[in-house]
Design a protein around this motif. Sequence first.
Motif, mmCIF file in Angstrom:
data_model
loop_
_atom_site.group_PDB
_atom_site.id
_atom_site.type_symbol
_atom_site.label_atom_id
_atom_site.label_comp_id
_atom_site.label_asym_id
_atom_site.label_seq_id
_atom_site.Cartn_x
_atom_site.Cartn_y
_atom_site.Cartn_z
ATOM 1 N N LEU A 147 50.181 16.206 28.098
ATOM 2 C CA LEU A 147 49.182 15.206 28.460
ATOM 3 C C LEU A 147 48.348 14.728 27.265
ATOM 4 O O LEU A 147 47.400 13.969 27.434
ATOM 5 C CB LEU A 147 48.246 15.731 29.560
ATOM 6 N N MET A 148 48.722 15.144 26.071
ATOM 7 C CA MET A 148 47.965 14.775 24.878
ATOM 8 C C MET A 148 48.866 14.220 23.781
ATOM 9 O O MET A 148 48.580 14.369 22.592
ATOM 10 C CB MET A 148 47.210 15.999 24.340
ATOM 11 N N SER A 149 49.952 13.572 24.147
ATOM 12 C CA SER A 149 50.936 13.180 23.135
ATOM 13 C C SER A 149 50.374 12.210 22.100
ATOM 14 O O SER A 149 50.759 12.260 20.925
ATOM 15 C CB SER A 149 52.181 12.581 23.791
ATOM 16 N N MET A 150 49.464 11.314 22.509
ATOM 17 C CA MET A 150 48.887 10.374 21.548
ATOM 18 C C MET A 150 48.034 11.128 20.520
ATOM 19 O O MET A 150 48.129 10.884 19.317
ATOM 20 C CB MET A 150 48.016 9.327 22.252
ATOM 21 N N TYR A 151 47.213 12.042 21.012
ATOM 22 C CA TYR A 151 46.362 12.843 20.127
ATOM 23 C C TYR A 151 47.217 13.758 19.249
ATOM 24 O O TYR A 151 47.038 13.802 18.028
ATOM 25 C CB TYR A 151 45.389 13.665 20.965
#
Length: 288
Positions: A147-151
């Motif tokens: 759920l944090m792939s962009m970060y």
Amino acid sequence: MASLRKSVLITGCSAGGIGAALAHVFQEKGYHVFASARNPTKIPATLSGAANVTSLTLDVLSPSSIAAAVDSVQRKTGSGLDVLINNSGGGYTVPALDASLVKGKELFELNFWAPLAMLQAFAPLLIKAKGCVVNNTSANAYIPMPLMSMYNSSKAALAMASETWRHELQPLGVRTITLVTCAVKTNFFADYHPAELPETSKYSDIRDFIHNLTDGRMQRKAISSREYAISVVREVEKGTVGTVWAGTDASMARLAWWLSPQWIFDMIVQSVIPLSKEMAKATQKKEN
């Protein structure tokens, strides 16, 4: 006349954060601290009122703001800049299938391109002082938290770039430290607004679970920002070069990443963010 006092510029020094904690520790060590923030009113009074601290308005996404900061530092020190800490950054918690590409690109601007812009702008002062640049990445650069792939990917880009810059800057006399930051107790989530999932999201049944990840619970057992800052400043002062893991259980996290087979590593990731378990529970609830 050149100042004999060492100097450090830190981005993102809002109260309650890592930047402010680093600024306090460097100030206590006798450095002249350039504590910067996009909104300087958020810099704690204990910093802005100190004799060896200069508060700077600095928007790391603005070339003109960066140029003004370079001018301010140059006029104040007259002898370059000993330490630059690229600390500013942002987060974005959302499933990749629902991520806004616009927001994702904005995150990369802040977490990756801004540190490069800062490095380019301050390079002449760092080279003059034979200084050190510290780039604050994240354990998420190595640990693929769901759920944090962009970060995760923006910090991974910075981690790889930082280590590449280390090789490029070494012949110029500039040290590079790549901080791999694990959990630290800060005010990061106090003003964080979680992304809204569309009704059509494949993850809509666990909407609350996703939102709750940004309520600060992942920092509850974390070390304080001051403990973290003391350890980081120690590394800067002893001449460390390269990758440094810092924060809660940093040594254990590094060993787990380095030594664990993928299936064990996946179990560790799922124990922190049990996405598959939550999806299975939601599916079972619907079927019942």
